[in-house]
Design an enzyme around this catalytic site. Sequence first.
Site, PDB file in Angstrom:
ATOM      1  N   ASP A  34       0.865  -1.185   0.000  1.00 31.40           N
ATOM      2  CA  ASP A  34       0.000   0.000   0.000  1.00 31.40           C
ATOM      3  C   ASP A  34       0.896   1.228   0.000  1.00 31.40           C
ATOM      4  O   ASP A  34       2.117   1.118   0.217  1.00 31.40           O
ATOM      5  CB  ASP A  34      -0.944  -0.007   1.214  1.00 31.40           C
ATOM      6  N   TYR A 140     -16.189   7.456 -11.277  1.00 28.16           N
ATOM      7  CA  TYR A 140     -15.901   6.103 -10.773  1.00 28.16           C
ATOM      8  C   TYR A 140     -16.403   5.057 -11.776  1.00 28.16           C
ATOM      9  O   TYR A 140     -15.692   4.127 -12.140  1.00 28.16           O
ATOM     10  CB  TYR A 140     -16.598   5.947  -9.423  1.00 28.16           C
TER      11      TYR A 140
END
Length: 319
Positions: A34, A140
């Site tokens: 991450d 999105y």
Amino acid sequence: MKKILIVGAGGQIGSELTYHLRKIYGASNVVASDIRRTPGITDDGPFEVLDVLEAQRLAFLVHKYNIDTIFNLVALLSATGEKNPIGAWRINMGALMNTLEVATSFGCSVFTPSSIGAFGPNSPKDKTPQDTVMRPTTMYGVCKVSGELLGDYYHQRFGLDTRSVRFPGIISNVTLPGGGTTDYAVEIFYEAIKNKRFTCPVPENSYMDMMYMPDALNACVQLMEADPSKLKHRNSFNIASMSFTPEIIYKAIKKRMPEFEMTYDIDPVKAAIADSWPNMLDDTCAREEWGWAPKWDLESMTDDMLKIIGQKYKDGLLK
Ligand code: SER
């Protein structure tokens, strides 16, 4: 899947998928990554800091760990995407393109989730078919449809093993989602236990597909382990397990906690997004092509969420 890299492992899905895959494939075979170190996933297996927009570092990690499968879970969600559409495009598509390119170089399989958000206002609302009109009205959704097309393109053009599901709102009790239209269905449980009240930002009659995290995790594994010769579709499969409105989930919680009260303070952006999405997807193709069969419904999920989150408050893990 023998050596797996999870990109975006600190998020809502990644934090639980990391743990789930480590149980199945062995902790040392599942590398979490991450943009920043994330408590929990860094403890019981390999973890690497990775900004996935840096393709060279992604390639370096795939090479270093001899990775054969990449789960790309990086995304700005729907409501955040409307606040920052260019940023959403840059991050969502940048992560995907780098994943596809590196995977092509190293011959990895790729899983990237799509979403109910890939559909739009002129898609059929009920029993939304696997193959139908997809004209989303959010950034999105534009990224998700583009991602589905790219996944199929890389499969057809370069023989890359790309697979994906269209996730509904995921309900979970480990890491909170952030910036999604379906987030209310997670937040409601925390607020019910903590404050006995919840202010809902989504209109009372907005139906959306939802799914409990254990089913979502099984979907990832089952699809990636499926026999490729049986897959007529790849990017991306409709999956479904439950669909409800804020009013329905409110009643499910109130049945178990009579003192719980809910009011509304509608967020116009979330209301418009919810209105543009399907009520419930038809998941026949996933059932037929790779045996998708969810185990959790609204009642069993509500029982489990209240039990687990209630226990966390009792144990002082949440304040
Ligand atoms: N949970 C996502 C969102 O609400 C949908 O996939 O943006």
